[in-house]
Design an enzyme around this catalytic site. Structure first.
Site, PDB file in Angstrom:
ATOM      1  N   TRP A 130      65.130 -12.935  32.786  1.00 22.49           N
ATOM      2  CA  TRP A 130      64.447 -13.434  33.964  1.00 22.49           C
ATOM      3  C   TRP A 130      65.370 -14.755  34.132  1.00 22.49           C
ATOM      4  O   TRP A 130      65.683 -15.560  33.354  1.00 22.49           O
ATOM      5  CB  TRP A 130      63.185 -13.866  33.185  1.00 22.49           C
ATOM      6  CG  TRP A 130      62.327 -14.623  34.038  1.00 22.49           C
ATOM      7  CD1 TRP A 130      61.857 -14.386  35.374  1.00 22.49           C
ATOM      8  CD2 TRP A 130      61.598 -15.858  33.838  1.00 22.49           C
ATOM      9  NE1 TRP A 130      61.271 -15.430  35.927  1.00 22.49           N
ATOM     10  CE2 TRP A 130      60.896 -16.460  34.935  1.00 22.49           C
ATOM     11  CE3 TRP A 130      61.523 -16.793  32.674  1.00 22.49           C
ATOM     12  CZ2 TRP A 130      60.093 -17.525  35.151  1.00 22.49           C
ATOM     13  CZ3 TRP A 130      60.564 -17.764  32.684  1.00 22.49           C
ATOM     14  CH2 TRP A 130      59.910 -18.262  33.884  1.00 22.49           C
ATOM     15  N   ASP A 211      59.651 -14.087  23.879  1.00 20.10           N
ATOM     16  CA  ASP A 211      59.074 -14.075  25.063  1.00 20.10           C
ATOM     17  C   ASP A 211      58.018 -13.101  25.178  1.00 20.10           C
ATOM     18  O   ASP A 211      58.185 -12.307  25.378  1.00 20.10           O
ATOM     19  CB  ASP A 211      60.145 -14.243  26.270  1.00 20.10           C
ATOM     20  CG  ASP A 211      59.352 -14.674  27.630  1.00 20.10           C
ATOM     21  OD1 ASP A 211      58.275 -14.565  27.798  1.00 20.10           O
ATOM     22  OD2 ASP A 211      60.085 -15.086  28.606  1.00 20.10           O
ATOM     23  N   LYS A 246      49.671 -12.768  33.575  1.00 18.65           N
ATOM     24  CA  LYS A 246      49.560 -11.444  34.195  1.00 18.65           C
ATOM     25  C   LYS A 246      48.268 -10.859  33.556  1.00 18.65           C
ATOM     26  O   LYS A 246      47.448 -10.197  34.308  1.00 18.65           O
ATOM     27  CB  LYS A 246      50.524 -10.732  33.662  1.00 18.65           C
ATOM     28  CG  LYS A 246      51.946 -10.760  34.638  1.00 18.65           C
ATOM     29  CD  LYS A 246      52.389 -12.158  34.769  1.00 18.65           C
ATOM     30  CE  LYS A 246      53.816 -12.006  35.655  1.00 18.65           C
ATOM     31  NZ  LYS A 246      54.365 -13.313  35.885  1.00 18.65           N
TER      32      LYS A 246
END
Length: 399
Positions: A130, A211, A246
């Site tokens: 990312w 993460d 999410k």
């Protein structure tokens, strides 16, 4: 002063939002920004979230600060979600959680914590990753380097190269790992591969920073936590950044957590004191609404059950869209080229499309994705899938 300020280019991901909004093509498709969309192209509020908010309206009695560590009820409910109800880590009181403004805020807390306590450490990040990972560590002045992850020629996970790179990392450095639903590639490690990574981390006395932004979007809530739980149980020290954007659909509420696992309660309390200080210097207190929603859902058997079914629905929809994408490309002779999309997990796919092909898709068809070819699988639906595949076939030279 402002006259001398340099004009910076738009963020490679967020800049797509403005470009997409200005596009007048009625068939345009946004595959760039990482939000879940339903079959109508909307990013819905989950039913469990709506019901939790309704309860909060009747229960909330104050708007006072919630403290630098955040809502204690949020921490109480999130830790078992991450580590499991019967976790030895929790039983031994080795873990501490500090609420943060989203997963990004949690990563910034981790970066500040590393900079303050071990400024000489280098953070090793997968290539690709990312893009904001680099920006976060740059912002606090931490050196970072990359380790191999994907073979650019085959567009597949290159585990031998990954393992070889990890073995070369200097003792004591930090390794940023994606727990599941690797962003941007969608390629995840198997249980056996995680065991091999664990052995390397032990041998090199490396500190993992995990993460964990997509719990529930890969194989399931517990299945996606397998790597986190393995490393936390087997290693003396682990850092984890969790996000509720999410899996709870709480993107704009900015709710995440920085979690540290220490070798014992004494070290855990030291880390906790540092995190309070780091949070205080960043934003003082995190926002309360998102954490209250999450805590309310997880604490209620009825809402928890509803939420878990909604996570299952989102995950299954994404996996179905992956399969449909490959099938829809079959008439163009591209099924094999893009077969990896059906093999990947999570919201994103490293499609293998080249930057020039991505640019052509945007220019000629109004299809937006990151220049690396990363596309949000939840960005298309059954209605516009034929248009998307026809466009991809056009830029790939297939008819």
């Amino acid at each position: 002063m402002f006259t001398q300020v340099e004009l910076l280019p738009a963020d490679p991901i967020l800049g797509l939002i403005e470009a997409f909004n200005q596009d007048t093509n009625p068939s345009k498709i946004d595959l760039g920004v990482g939000v879940y969309r339903d079959e109508l192209g909307n990013t819905p509020i989950l039913k469990s979230v709506r019901e939790a908010e309704a309860l909060l309206l009747t229960r909330e009695t104050t708007k006072k600060y919630i403290g630098s560590h955040g809502d204690p009820l949020f921490s109480q409910q999130m830790l078992p979600l991450v580590f499991g109800e019967n976790s030895n880590v929790l039983a031994e009181k080795r873990a501490t959680l500090t609420q943060a403004p989203g997963g990004t805020g949690a990563l910034r807390l981790a970066a500040d914590f590393i900079k303050r306590n071990s400024p000489e450490k280098t953070v090793w990040i997968s290539n690709p990753t990312w893009p904001n990972h680099f920006a976060i560590f740059d912002a606090v002045g931490i050196q970072h380097k990359t380790y191999a992850y994907v073979d650019s020629d085959t567009n597949r996970l290159d585990f031998p190269a990954l393992l070889a790179d990890l073995k070369q990392i200097p003792q004591g450095d930090v390794v940023l790992l994606h727990a599941c639903c690797h962003n941007p590639t969608g390629f995840d490690l198997s249980k056996e591969q995680w065991q091999e990574v664990l052995a390397v981390l032990k041998e090199g006395k490396l500190l993992p920073l995990i993460d964990f932004a997509y719990q529930g979007f890969g194989e399931g809530l517990d299945e996606d936590a397998a790597a986190v739980r393995l490393l936390a149980e087997e290693l003396p020290e682990v850092m984890i950044t969790s996000s509720c954007s999410k899996n709870f659909g709480l993107y704009r509420e900015r709710i995440g957590a920085f979690i540290a696992v220490a070798k014992d309660t004494t070290d855990m309390e030291k880390v906790r004191s540092q995190m309070a200080s780091v949070a205080r210097a960043n934003y003082s207190n995190p926002p309360a609404h998102g954490s209250a929603i999450v805590a309310t859902i997880l604490a209620s058997q009825e809402l928890n059950t509803l939420w878990r079914s909604e996570v299952d629905e989102m995950r299954n929809r994404i996996n179905t869209l992956r399969q449909q994408f490959v099938v829809a490309l079959t008439p163009y002779g591209l099924a094999e080229k893009f077969a990896c999309v059906a093999e990947q997990r999570g919201m994103f796919s490293y499609s293998g499309l080249k930057p020039n092909e991505v640019a052509q898709l945007q220019k000629d068809f109004g299809i937006y994705m990151v220049s690396t070819g990363r596309m949000n699988i939840a960005g298309y639906n059954e209605q516009n899938l034929p248009y998307l595949c026809e466009a991809i076939a056009s830029v790939c030279g297939k008819k």
